[in-house]
Scaffold this motif. Structure first.
Motif, short mmCIF file in Angstrom:
data_model
loop_
_atom_site.label_atom_id
_atom_site.label_comp_id
_atom_site.label_asym_id
_atom_site.label_seq_id
_atom_site.Cartn_x
_atom_site.Cartn_y
_atom_site.Cartn_z
N LEU A 116 0.83 -1.20 0.00
CA LEU A 116 0.00 0.00 0.00
C LEU A 116 0.87 1.26 0.00
CD1 LEU A 116 -2.74 1.39 0.13
CD2 LEU A 116 -2.71 1.06 2.62
N ALA A 117 1.94 1.28 0.79
CA ALA A 117 2.82 2.44 0.83
C ALA A 117 3.42 2.71 -0.54
CB ALA A 117 3.92 2.22 1.87
N ALA A 118 3.85 1.65 -1.22
CA ALA A 118 4.44 1.83 -2.55
C ALA A 118 3.42 2.40 -3.54
CB ALA A 118 4.99 0.49 -3.06
N LEU A 119 2.20 1.91 -3.49
CA LEU A 119 1.16 2.39 -4.40
C LEU A 119 0.75 3.82 -4.07
CD1 LEU A 119 -0.95 -0.86 -4.48
CD2 LEU A 119 0.26 0.11 -6.44
N LEU A 120 0.88 4.22 -2.79
CA LEU A 120 0.49 5.58 -2.39
C LEU A 120 1.55 6.62 -2.73
CD1 LEU A 120 -1.16 4.90 1.08
CD2 LEU A 120 -2.29 5.75 -0.98
N SER B 246 2.76 7.36 -5.59
CA SER B 246 2.27 8.08 -6.77
C SER B 246 0.88 7.56 -7.13
CB SER B 246 3.21 7.90 -7.96
OG SER B 246 4.49 8.42 -7.68
N PRO B 247 -0.13 7.89 -6.34
CA PRO B 247 -1.48 7.38 -6.63
C PRO B 247 -1.96 7.88 -7.98
CG PRO B 247 -1.55 9.12 -4.98
CD PRO B 247 -0.12 8.79 -5.18
N GLY B 248 -2.66 7.01 -8.68
CA GLY B 248 -3.15 7.38 -10.00
C GLY B 248 -2.18 7.07 -11.13
N ARG B 249 -0.96 6.65 -10.79
CA ARG B 249 0.02 6.30 -11.82
C ARG B 249 0.34 4.81 -11.73
NH1 ARG B 249 4.86 10.64 -11.36
NH2 ARG B 249 3.61 12.47 -10.89
N ARG C 94 -16.94 4.25 -0.48
CA ARG C 94 -16.31 3.98 -1.77
C ARG C 94 -14.82 3.73 -1.53
NH1 ARG C 94 -13.63 6.81 -5.80
NH2 ARG C 94 -13.98 6.03 -7.91
N ALA C 95 -14.40 2.51 -1.78
CA ALA C 95 -13.02 2.13 -1.53
C ALA C 95 -12.12 2.62 -2.67
CB ALA C 95 -12.90 0.61 -1.42
N PRO C 96 -10.85 2.94 -2.37
CA PRO C 96 -9.91 3.21 -3.46
C PRO C 96 -9.82 2.01 -4.40
CG PRO C 96 -8.97 3.80 -1.34
CD PRO C 96 -10.24 3.06 -1.05
N GLU C 97 -9.69 2.26 -5.67
CA GLU C 97 -9.66 1.18 -6.65
C GLU C 97 -8.23 0.76 -6.91
OE1 GLU C 97 -12.80 1.24 -9.91
OE2 GLU C 97 -12.51 3.39 -9.56
N LEU C 98 -7.94 -0.48 -6.63
CA LEU C 98 -6.64 -1.07 -6.93
C LEU C 98 -6.79 -1.84 -8.23
CD1 LEU C 98 -3.76 -1.80 -6.47
CD2 LEU C 98 -4.46 -3.34 -4.61
N GLY D 53 1.52 -3.36 -14.73
CA GLY D 53 1.63 -3.40 -13.27
C GLY D 53 0.30 -3.09 -12.61
N TYR D 54 0.34 -2.20 -11.60
CA TYR D 54 -0.85 -1.91 -10.80
C TYR D 54 -0.93 -0.41 -10.54
CZ TYR D 54 -0.62 -6.92 -10.05
OH TYR D 54 -0.55 -8.28 -10.24
N VAL D 55 -2.15 0.06 -10.32
CA VAL D 55 -2.37 1.47 -10.03
C VAL D 55 -3.46 1.59 -8.97
CG1 VAL D 55 -4.04 1.69 -11.94
CG2 VAL D 55 -2.93 3.73 -11.01
N LEU D 56 -3.27 2.54 -8.04
CA LEU D 56 -4.25 2.79 -6.99
C LEU D 56 -4.92 4.13 -7.29
CD1 LEU D 56 -5.39 1.73 -4.28
CD2 LEU D 56 -3.70 3.18 -3.14
N GLU D 57 -6.23 4.08 -7.53
CA GLU D 57 -7.00 5.28 -7.82
C GLU D 57 -7.72 5.73 -6.56
OE1 GLU D 57 -6.99 6.98 -10.49
OE2 GLU D 57 -6.30 5.68 -12.11
N LEU D 58 -7.41 6.95 -6.09
CA LEU D 58 -8.00 7.45 -4.85
C LEU D 58 -9.27 8.27 -5.08
CD1 LEU D 58 -4.85 8.57 -2.82
CD2 LEU D 58 -6.09 6.41 -2.72
N GLY D 59 -9.55 8.62 -6.32
CA GLY D 59 -10.72 9.45 -6.59
C GLY D 59 -10.54 10.83 -6.01
N ASP D 60 -11.50 11.28 -5.22
CA ASP D 60 -11.44 12.61 -4.61
C ASP D 60 -10.65 12.63 -3.31
OD1 ASP D 60 -13.02 13.61 -6.65
OD2 ASP D 60 -14.90 13.21 -5.56
N GLU D 61 -10.18 11.49 -2.85
CA GLU D 61 -9.44 11.44 -1.59
C GLU D 61 -8.00 11.93 -1.79
OE1 GLU D 61 -11.02 10.83 1.16
OE2 GLU D 61 -12.85 10.46 0.02
#
Length: 253
Positions: free
Chosen positions: A24-28, A30-33, A77-81, A87-95
């Protein structure tokens, strides 16, 4: 900026499992990338990944995705992994992460420091209040999160210096002297702290202490690093020795 936590529905939740927190730390960072799977292998296992690291990463992603959905609750609404080809991307939306909020507030403070210093001071207070400890302090840091943690710590120190500078300008400088001395002990090579301490001492009628502060810094730089103080610090000393009228003007620079 402290222990890794997730806030949802007004409550704060911890993320169990060292691998999940590291992922989670790694994905956070650069969220959205999208983050390449190869980078995540290094973050999670370093130079010695297990033989089944590809399957292991997929399993950790699945568990983290489920954890985030559970923390959000049925109505949240959970963040979308998301899984991507690379690879993988974590989308936070408005958060927004605390790190992003800190950088936004600190940037706003710098932008308005000259014209509305009182507002800048409030913004810096708000930004620094987000800190709860060292970045990623409960995460087994890989190369990427380590570099981000170092960058955040430097940005925090710059924000603290900015706040101290504004405090000297807007309030009685005597309130800043003890904190400047403490910070200077922890960070002896940051000449900006020395310069601010010299100015605060001078403005409280302690000119001799301001000069001694310079002399002690000069001696330490020469004996331990073989260096002389910067031109800016030498100029500040000359202003103090000459009792320059500009030193009494409480105008942020």
């Amino acid at each position: 900026m402290g222990p890794l936590e997730v806030r949802a529905d007004g409550r704060t939740h911890t993320v169990g499992g060292n691998r999940q927190r590291t992922l989670l730390a790694a994905l956070l960072v650069s969220p959205g990338r999208p983050l390449a799977a190869e980078q995540l292998y290094t973050e999670l296992w370093g130079e010695n990944p297990p033989p089944t690291f590809e399957n292991s990463l997929q399993a950790h992603v699945y568990r983290l995705r489920r954890t985030l959905q559970q923390l959000a609750g049925p109505d949240g609404r959970a963040p979308e992994l998301l899984t991507r080809s690379s690879g993988y991307v974590l989308e936070l939306g408005d958060e927004e992460t605390d790190a992003a909020a800190f950088r936004r507030l600190a940037g706003q403070a710098r932008a308005c420091a000259r014209h509305t210093p009182d507002q800048a001071l409030r913004l810096l207070d708000e930004a620094l209040a987000l800190w709860r400890g060292a970045p990623f302090q409960d995460v087994a840091q890989g190369p990427m999160s380590q570099s981000v943690a170092l960058a955040l710590e430097e940005e925090q120190l710059c924000a603290v210096e900015d706040k101290l500078w504004l405090g000297i300008q807007l309030a009685d400088p005597v309130h800043s002297i003890s904190e400047l001395k403490r910070m200077r002990t922890i960070h002896p090579w940051r000449e900006r702290l020395t310069e601010m301490l010299m100015l605060a001492l001078y403005r409280t009628g302690r000119q001799a202490e301001a000069v001694e502060t310079y002399n002690s810094t000069r001696h330490r730089l020469a004996s331990e690093l073989g260096m002389e103080p910067s031109l800016k610090l030498r100029q500040r000393l000359q202003q103090i020795l000459n009792q320059a009228p500009s030193l009494d003007a409480a105008v942020p620079a």
